[in-house]
Design a protein around this motif. Structure first.
Motif, short mmCIF file in Angstrom:
data_model
loop_
_atom_site.label_atom_id
_atom_site.label_comp_id
_atom_site.label_asym_id
_atom_site.label_seq_id
_atom_site.Cartn_x
_atom_site.Cartn_y
_atom_site.Cartn_z
N ASN A 105 0.82 -1.22 0.00
CA ASN A 105 0.00 0.00 0.00
C ASN A 105 0.85 1.26 0.00
N ASP A 106 2.10 1.15 0.43
CA ASP A 106 3.01 2.31 0.44
C ASP A 106 3.81 2.43 -0.85
N GLY A 107 3.51 1.58 -1.86
CA GLY A 107 4.24 1.63 -3.13
C GLY A 107 5.47 0.75 -3.17
N ALA A 108 5.79 0.08 -2.06
CA ALA A 108 6.95 -0.83 -2.05
C ALA A 108 6.65 -2.02 -2.95
N ILE A 109 7.68 -2.49 -3.63
CA ILE A 109 7.52 -3.61 -4.56
C ILE A 109 8.46 -4.74 -4.15
N ARG A 110 7.95 -5.96 -4.19
CA ARG A 110 8.77 -7.16 -4.02
C ARG A 110 8.63 -7.97 -5.28
N ALA A 111 9.72 -8.57 -5.73
CA ALA A 111 9.70 -9.34 -6.97
C ALA A 111 10.48 -10.62 -6.81
N SER A 112 9.98 -11.67 -7.45
CA SER A 112 10.73 -12.92 -7.48
C SER A 112 10.62 -13.48 -8.89
N ALA A 113 11.63 -14.24 -9.26
CA ALA A 113 11.69 -14.91 -10.56
C ALA A 113 12.68 -16.05 -10.42
N PRO A 114 12.53 -17.10 -11.23
CA PRO A 114 13.44 -18.25 -11.10
C PRO A 114 14.92 -17.91 -11.27
N GLU A 119 15.37 -12.04 -3.41
CA GLU A 119 14.18 -11.32 -3.82
C GLU A 119 14.55 -9.92 -4.27
N GLY A 120 13.87 -9.42 -5.28
CA GLY A 120 14.05 -8.04 -5.72
C GLY A 120 13.19 -7.12 -4.88
N THR A 121 13.67 -5.91 -4.68
CA THR A 121 12.91 -4.91 -3.92
C THR A 121 12.93 -3.60 -4.67
N GLY A 122 11.89 -2.82 -4.45
CA GLY A 122 11.83 -1.53 -5.12
C GLY A 122 10.68 -0.71 -4.62
N ALA A 123 10.36 0.33 -5.40
CA ALA A 123 9.28 1.23 -5.03
C ALA A 123 8.78 1.97 -6.25
N ARG A 125 7.06 5.66 -7.18
CA ARG A 125 6.79 7.02 -6.70
C ARG A 125 6.62 7.92 -7.91
N GLY A 126 5.60 8.74 -7.88
CA GLY A 126 5.39 9.66 -8.99
C GLY A 126 5.34 8.91 -10.30
N GLY A 127 6.12 9.37 -11.27
CA GLY A 127 6.11 8.77 -12.59
C GLY A 127 7.20 7.75 -12.80
N ALA A 128 7.76 7.18 -11.74
CA ALA A 128 8.89 6.26 -11.88
C ALA A 128 8.74 5.04 -10.97
N VAL A 129 9.39 3.96 -11.40
CA VAL A 129 9.47 2.73 -10.62
C VAL A 129 10.93 2.31 -10.61
N CYS A 130 11.43 1.93 -9.45
CA CYS A 130 12.79 1.40 -9.33
C CYS A 130 12.71 0.00 -8.74
N LEU A 131 13.52 -0.90 -9.31
CA LEU A 131 13.60 -2.25 -8.79
C LEU A 131 15.07 -2.68 -8.80
N ARG A 132 15.52 -3.22 -7.68
CA ARG A 132 16.90 -3.70 -7.56
C ARG A 132 16.88 -5.19 -7.22
N TYR A 133 17.76 -5.93 -7.90
CA TYR A 133 17.80 -7.37 -7.68
C TYR A 133 19.12 -7.93 -8.20
N MET A 152 12.07 2.42 -14.45
CA MET A 152 11.03 2.55 -15.46
C MET A 152 10.37 3.91 -15.26
N TYR A 153 10.17 4.60 -16.40
CA TYR A 153 9.59 5.94 -16.37
C TYR A 153 8.35 5.94 -17.27
N LEU A 154 7.24 6.46 -16.77
CA LEU A 154 6.00 6.53 -17.52
C LEU A 154 5.98 7.82 -18.33
N THR A 155 5.72 7.70 -19.64
CA THR A 155 5.62 8.88 -20.49
C THR A 155 4.16 9.33 -20.57
N PRO A 156 3.90 10.56 -21.03
CA PRO A 156 2.51 11.05 -21.07
C PRO A 156 1.55 10.19 -21.89
#
Length: 186
Positions: A105-114, A119-123, A125-133, A152-156
């Motif tokens: 709910n706070d925008g935090a992201i958790r990611a997993s993949a084989p 685990e990847g973590t990120g967030a 905020r605004g028009g951007a998403v960051c993920l580190r893994y 990742m950056y969202l364009t208009p």
């Protein structure tokens, strides 16, 4: 005494280079840098359904070493999503991957993949998403484990621009730049 000054100069130069990289440029960004953006990136909305991806991968010397297209499908059930990816490379190779994503709910992201180590973590905020893994490359690519930062950056118009850097022992060994956009209904 001259050897001491040469060693000191080398240490200071390395420290300045490290500080410059740490506090400026790609690796110094934080999700909070984008919190005030007027456009809000919500991966549950913007990374949803079928997507087409086009991109290039740069090697350690900054030259393009690979080009690719990808067909993605992302499905969400509340705050939990699954993203499947099918890449086709100019070399003729193909790759299938999938991610399991959870958004707090706070925008935090958790990611997993084989192919992730841990685990990847990120967030978001605004028009951007960051993920580190940490990702383990396929054996035919050396099987190396690389520290990865995805932005990742969202364009208009809703296109997502993805820039990723891959590092080994702190040194950049590759960079990926790609766009992702929703597949238009036929």
């Amino acid at each position: 005494m001259t050897v001491f000054y040469i060693a000191l100069g080398m240490v200071l130069t390395l420290a300045v280079l490290w500080l410059g990289r740490r506090f400026s440029g790609f690796t110094a960004q934080t999700p909070d840098d984008y919190a005030q953006d007027t456009q809000q990136f919500d991966i549950r909305r913007d990374l949803n359904g079928p997507l087409i991806c086009d991109g290039v991968i740069y090697g350690p010397m900054g030259r393009v070493v690979s080009r690719f297209t990808g067909d993605f499908d992302v499905r969400w059930d509340g705050n939990r999503g699954v993203m499947t990816e099918h890449f086709k490379y100019e070399s003729g190779g193909e790759q299938h991957r999938y991610w399991e994503l959870t958004v707090g709910n706070d925008g935090a992201i958790r990611a997993s993949a084989p192919d992730l180590v841990g685990e990847g973590t990120g967030a978001q905020r605004g028009g951007a998403v960051c993920l580190r893994y940490r990702i383990r490359l396929p054996e035919d690519s050396g099987g190396h484990v690389l520290d990865t930062t995805d932005w990742m950056y969202l364009t208009p118009n809703g296109t997502i621009v993805n820039r990723s850097q891959f590092r080994k022992y702190g040194l950049k060994v590759a960079e990926l730049v790609a766009t992702m956009r929703k597949v238009e209904p036929a």
